[in-house]
Write a protein that holds these residues in place. Structure first.
Motif, PDB file in Angstrom:
ATOM      1  N   GLN A  47       5.055   5.934  14.503  1.00 32.70           N
ATOM      2  CA  GLN A  47       3.703   5.568  13.511  1.00 32.70           C
ATOM      3  C   GLN A  47       2.883   4.991  14.440  1.00 32.70           C
ATOM      4  OE1 GLN A  47       3.015   7.392  11.150  1.00 32.70           O
ATOM      5  NE2 GLN A  47       5.242   8.083  10.867  1.00 32.70           N
ATOM      6  N   SER A  48       3.349   3.932  15.232  1.00 35.06           N
ATOM      7  CA  SER A  48       2.467   3.125  16.098  1.00 35.06           C
ATOM      8  C   SER A  48       1.787   3.747  17.224  1.00 35.06           C
ATOM      9  CB  SER A  48       3.187   1.997  16.469  1.00 35.06           C
ATOM     10  OG  SER A  48       3.808   1.128  15.699  1.00 35.06           O
ATOM     11  N   VAL A  49       2.572   4.760  17.735  1.00 35.41           N
ATOM     12  CA  VAL A  49       1.970   5.600  18.847  1.00 35.41           C
ATOM     13  C   VAL A  49       1.109   6.556  18.289  1.00 35.41           C
ATOM     14  CG1 VAL A  49       2.488   7.398  20.544  1.00 35.41           C
ATOM     15  CG2 VAL A  49       4.021   5.401  20.250  1.00 35.41           C
ATOM     16  N   VAL A 177      -4.367  -0.894   9.505  1.00 38.21           N
ATOM     17  CA  VAL A 177      -3.179  -1.735   9.190  1.00 38.21           C
ATOM     18  C   VAL A 177      -2.316  -1.385   8.005  1.00 38.21           C
ATOM     19  CG1 VAL A 177      -2.652  -4.020   7.904  1.00 38.21           C
ATOM     20  CG2 VAL A 177      -4.463  -3.929   9.884  1.00 38.21           C
ATOM     21  N   LEU A 178      -2.824  -0.517   6.908  1.00 43.76           N
ATOM     22  CA  LEU A 178      -2.455  -0.043   5.924  1.00 43.76           C
ATOM     23  C   LEU A 178      -1.279   1.194   6.287  1.00 43.76           C
ATOM     24  CD1 LEU A 178      -4.883  -0.282   3.166  1.00 43.76           C
ATOM     25  CD2 LEU A 178      -3.010  -1.669   3.436  1.00 43.76           C
ATOM     26  N   ARG A 179      -1.822   2.084   7.287  1.00 43.25           N
ATOM     27  CA  ARG A 179      -1.321   3.230   7.733  1.00 43.25           C
ATOM     28  C   ARG A 179       0.204   2.742   8.329  1.00 43.25           C
ATOM     29  NH1 ARG A 179       0.262   6.754  11.088  1.00 43.25           N
ATOM     30  NH2 ARG A 179       0.225   9.126  10.629  1.00 43.25           N
ATOM     31  N   ARG A 185       0.874   4.130   3.450  1.00 41.68           N
ATOM     32  CA  ARG A 185       0.516   5.001   4.592  1.00 41.68           C
ATOM     33  C   ARG A 185      -0.761   5.975   4.020  1.00 41.68           C
ATOM     34  NH1 ARG A 185       5.236   5.720   7.618  1.00 41.68           N
ATOM     35  NH2 ARG A 185       4.566   3.851   8.526  1.00 41.68           N
ATOM     36  N   LYS A 186      -0.453   6.554   2.880  1.00 41.67           N
ATOM     37  CA  LYS A 186      -1.622   7.376   2.226  1.00 41.67           C
ATOM     38  C   LYS A 186      -3.040   6.622   2.301  1.00 41.67           C
ATOM     39  CE  LYS A 186       1.499  10.804   0.030  1.00 41.67           C
ATOM     40  NZ  LYS A 186       1.266  11.658   0.893  1.00 41.67           N
TER      41      LYS A 186
END
Length: 358
Positions: A47-49, A177-179, A185-186
């Motif tokens: 997710q960070s990538v 940040v929320l993702r 994530r949504k």
């Protein structure tokens, strides 16, 4: 890019921290043999990538849109991103609309003066220009429309300024940040999509519509010429006691005395002389030859000029309404569709299971 937008700097910091945190979880999971912690770290690393890819692609898209928008907006407007260019264009339209409003208000005052002017002959009275009420009503409707358009343009300026100040500086980093968190994530994907849509798509699709500034400027110049025409100017108060002065002014405005050959209109000669439309053009002593004082091919057509002004104003106002109402609505519709589709992509889970399935 990071130096230009504070929000991008925050987003880079968040992504860097999430990558470090994911690495820690992976290391802890392997060190203590906890597969769940290791898989969680791998999921968060992916997710960070993805978040890092979002930052890089967004920066590239912003630069591309800024370059393309330079050919969309006139060179006299502000340089830079599309938000600044839209604000510049709207402020130009707002300035032209205010000048348009001022000249239109002055014209309504002049028409109202002639419309209500009455000649009293004792036994009866006449109002030669009472039928100007139709044109007066048209100009009053235009004045109301201009006031509404001014409000809409001001509203668009404030909305665009809000987008420029908060889309990248607030919505984008908060969404990123929320993702990074599983539970939000949504919401984070939606905020990122909203930031991209508002910053890029909304102003760009407004700018593709024709700028009404030129039409407003031309209509304002036409009204200014009418208002500054000395033959259409209202009579001074000191002349109101002179019935002939008033009658002569109305006679000129009616068009009866102004013909192609002014010197042959013997019934109106004295009126034309008093109004300055006939002057002595003889160079011989003791010889008087009257000729027209206005340049050749110049005519006085009070109602004709008013009709032309109505047409010019309608054209300018229709273009202004198109730019201040239809253009934002169309752009908003396109932006909503884009945000919806992009939010579905960014808010979805893209992890090991997805990559394995692919």
């Amino acid at each position: 890019m990071a130096g230009e937008f504070v929000g991008i700097e925050i987003a880079v910091i968040v992504v860097t921290a999430s990558i470090i945190l994911a690495g820690i979880f992976i290391g802890l999971g392997r060190a203590f043999g906890y597969k769940r912690i290791e898989y969680f770290g791998i999921e968060e690393l992916i997710q960070s990538v993805i978040n890092a890819a979002i930052i890089g692609s967004f920066a590239a898209v912003v630069e591309l849109i800024a370059a393309v928008s330079a050919s969309v907006v006139t060179e006299t407007c502000a340089e830079g991103n599309v938000v600044n260019q839209l604000v510049c264009t709207l402020e130009t339209v707002n300035t032209n609309l205010f000048s348009f409003f001022q000249e239109l208000a002055a014209m309504i005052m002049s028409i109202g003066y002639y419309q209500t002017l009455e000649l009293d002959f004792g036994a009866f009275a006449i109002s030669p220009f009472v039928n100007l009420s139709a044109l007066s009503n048209s100009f009053s409707a235009q004045l109301l429309s201009t006031n509404i358009v001014l409000l809409l343009v001001e509203l668009n300026i404030h909305i665009t300024n809000f987008i420029g100040q908060n889309a990248l500086a607030l919505l984008f980093p908060v969404g990123l940040v929320l993702r990074t968190l599983f539970a939000t994530r949504k919401v984070g994907g939606f905020l990122i999509a909203l930031a991209v849509g508002l910053y890029l798509f909304y102003p760009t699709f407004v700018l593709i519509f024709p700028d009404p500034s030129t039409n407003l400027y031309n209509a304002t110049i036409t009204m200014e010429s009418f208002n500054n025409n000395s033959f259409y100017a209202t009579l001074p108060v000191v002349d109101l006691n002179d019935n002939y002065a008033i009658a002569g002014k109305l006679d000129i405005l009616s068009g009866r005395c102004f013909e192609e050959n002014l010197s042959n209109t013997s019934n109106c000669n004295q009126t034309l002389i008093d109004q300055g439309l006939l002057v002595n053009i003889s160079t011989l002593p003791n010889v008087t030859i009257w000729g027209p004082a206005l340049p050749e091919n110049t005519s006085l057509d009070f109602t004709g000029d008013l009709t032309y002004v109505v047409q010019q104003n309608n054209n300018a106002l229709s273009m202004s309404l198109l730019y201040s109402v239809l253009a934002p609505l169309f752009s908003l519709l396109v932006t909503v569709v884009f945000v919806k589709e992009l939010a579905n992509i960014l808010g979805s889970e893209i992890g090991l299971k997805t990559i394995t399935a692919i």
